[in-house]
Design an enzyme around this catalytic site. Sequence first.
Site, PDB file in Angstrom:
ATOM      1  N   HIS A 165       0.825  -1.211   0.000  1.00 19.43           N
ATOM      2  CA  HIS A 165       0.000   0.000   0.000  1.00 19.43           C
ATOM      3  C   HIS A 165       0.856   1.257   0.000  1.00 19.43           C
ATOM      4  CE1 HIS A 165      -2.738  -2.990   2.118  1.00 19.43           C
ATOM      5  NE2 HIS A 165      -3.307  -2.751   0.963  1.00 19.43           N
ATOM      6  N   ASP A 208      -6.623   6.192   1.461  1.00 19.82           N
ATOM      7  CA  ASP A 208      -7.088   4.963   0.813  1.00 19.82           C
ATOM      8  C   ASP A 208      -8.591   4.786   1.015  1.00 19.82           C
ATOM      9  OD1 ASP A 208      -7.402   1.761   0.860  1.00 19.82           O
ATOM     10  OD2 ASP A 208      -5.590   2.315  -0.250  1.00 19.82           O
TER      11      ASP A 208
HETATM   12  N1  UDP Z   1       8.404  -5.669  -3.406  1.00 20.38           N
HETATM   13  C1  UDP Z   1       9.776  -5.463  -3.451  1.00 20.38           C
HETATM   14  N2  UDP Z   1      10.583  -6.420  -2.929  1.00 20.38           N
HETATM   15  C2  UDP Z   1      10.130  -7.569  -2.387  1.00 20.38           C
HETATM   16  C3  UDP Z   1       8.736  -7.789  -2.360  1.00 20.38           C
HETATM   17  C4  UDP Z   1       7.902  -6.827  -2.875  1.00 20.38           C
HETATM   18  O1  UDP Z   1      10.236  -4.430  -3.949  1.00 20.38           O
HETATM   19  O2  UDP Z   1      10.940  -8.389  -1.950  1.00 20.38           O
HETATM   20  C5  UDP Z   1       7.518  -4.596  -3.875  1.00 20.38           C
HETATM   21  C6  UDP Z   1       7.053  -4.791  -5.288  1.00 20.38           C
HETATM   22  O3  UDP Z   1       7.930  -4.206  -6.206  1.00 20.38           O
HETATM   23  C7  UDP Z   1       5.693  -4.086  -5.262  1.00 20.38           C
HETATM   24  C8  UDP Z   1       5.213  -4.276  -3.839  1.00 20.38           C
HETATM   25  O4  UDP Z   1       6.343  -4.610  -3.070  1.00 20.38           O
HETATM   26  O5  UDP Z   1       5.864  -2.701  -5.503  1.00 20.38           O
HETATM   27  C9  UDP Z   1       4.207  -5.399  -3.711  1.00 20.38           C
HETATM   28  O6  UDP Z   1       2.965  -4.897  -4.105  1.00 20.38           O
HETATM   29  P1  UDP Z   1       1.871  -5.798  -4.808  1.00 20.38           P
HETATM   30  O7  UDP Z   1       0.684  -4.913  -5.044  1.00 20.38           O
HETATM   31  O8  UDP Z   1       2.411  -6.442  -6.014  1.00 20.38           O
HETATM   32  O9  UDP Z   1       1.557  -6.938  -3.784  1.00 20.38           O
HETATM   33  P2  UDP Z   1       1.219  -6.922  -2.203  1.00 20.38           P
HETATM   34  O10 UDP Z   1       2.501  -6.860  -1.503  1.00 20.38           O
HETATM   35  O11 UDP Z   1       0.355  -5.713  -1.951  1.00 20.38           O
HETATM   36  O12 UDP Z   1       0.511  -8.221  -2.013  1.00 20.38           O
END
Ligand code: UDP
Length: 481
Positions: free
Chosen positions: A18, A116
């Site tokens: 988020h 949000d």
């Molecule tokens: N992300 C990252 N490194 C990690 C895991 C996640 O940079 O090891 C970042 C990814 O690039 C994205 C966010 O975390 O920007 C994950 O958001 P997403 O909406 O895909 O999934 P959520 O974490 O909300 O399930």
Amino acid sequence: METSKPHVGLLPLPGMGHLIPYLGLGKLFATHHNFKITIFLVSIDHSSQTESKTIISEMSNELCNIVQLPPVDITSLVDPNATIGVRLPVTMREIVPAFRSSIATIMPCPTVLITDIFGTDAFSVADEFDMLKYVFVSLHAWFLALTIYTPILDKEVKGEYVHQKEPLKIPGCASVRVEDLFDPLLDWTNQQYDEYMRAGIRLRMSDGVLVNSWEELQPKTFAALRDDKLLGCVLKSPVYPVGPVVTQSDDSSKSGLLFDWLNKQPNDSVVYVSFGSGATLSHEQMTELAFGLELSKQRFVWVVRAPTEKSGDKAYLKGRSGDENHDQFGYLPKGFMSRIQNVGFVISDWVSQVDILSHPSIGAFISHCGWNSTLESILNGVPIIAFPLFAEQKMNATMLTEEFGMAVRLEVLPSNKVVGREEIQNKVRKIMVDKEGHGIRDRVNELKYSAEKALCKGGSSYRALSELAKSFEARMQLQNE
Ligand code: UDP
């Protein structure tokens, strides 16, 4: 006479998934419009607080001020087994007094609050301090359409949605298949259903709604949101497609063992595997994935998290402390690490996903279809193997395969059933080796071009952001008079 610039206050939900788009949005207002930006960080527990603050501070490049709000204790308000669909909105309600205290001390007070869909209780603070009130939906237009239409479906549909024979119809938009519905909509008796409906109703109180998508990606849905005969009569606030808002790759961070390894791999030859910032897989699913990757005979980078009892959101936002309690990768199949030595790279730390996706060696992404991951994949022209786990990810997976044509889908839903190794092997080879993969790659490159066009000067998202900036400046001028 020099007039000062508006100050934008951003109040995202806790959790990296988020925070990241809010940080991206803050940076856009700061760099394109020279606005002052403050991000108010809400945390769900102490471990996520420290991690988020460190990562966000590193990523903000001093373009945004970061204010950490004190953590709130919701244990007496929610059931110990309450899902994230309850814990998030309750946390955001409970944070309002701390947010108010913080706003009262900030000079100049923000001109605008952007929060949000679950943060709209803070609108009372915005009213008190004469701020404009916006919602930034960090997901896509179809999700927004479903959110604002759920209170109407609630009246129209007889019987629980899960028992419907037909997909749920949303005026002017694609219908939502029953099997793609996310948890809050599956059980009317659960508090998370009421929370989600309440969010849909309260969205109408905003001065405008920003969406992390762009006009050309979802033209029909944006048109429906604005059409008075369709969804425009439900949500009267203007809708601004401002995306794709992601954090950009910073070349300086592309160092270390992982990038040394990636630099040695041929272009488009590596499958990147990651399930976002908070999701985990079950032990059984992890084993099947490991064997599936091995059988595919393709190179891969896998960001692993220690397994849980069940896949999905059960451990989401509960911190990742489990990782340290295991032998490093002891939960992967016996001998896996030595067998994959030359073809695979496994890592359990937080890595910069945008840096990985933008590396030329990456040829496909096994993704849970989180919206940030999807946008990052599009911006780097990387096709997806859709592995949805929870939240709106099943809707995303359907949209990516059927509407955008940038992904392949698994035969079974990973949220319902363990995906077997042969299925994983087949889908990886379909994208990486088979002819079908070429078409999907071409399609994702078309989307990449469309996204870049929307963001550049004169593009649809650039114009939407400028229009918003003008409204913020006009408000500021009024306040100064
Ligand atoms: N992300 C990252 N490194 C990690 C895991 C996640 O940079 O090891 C970042 C990814 O690039 C994205 C966010 O975390 O920007 C994950 O958001 P997403 O909406 O895909 O999934 P959520 O974490 O909300 O399930």
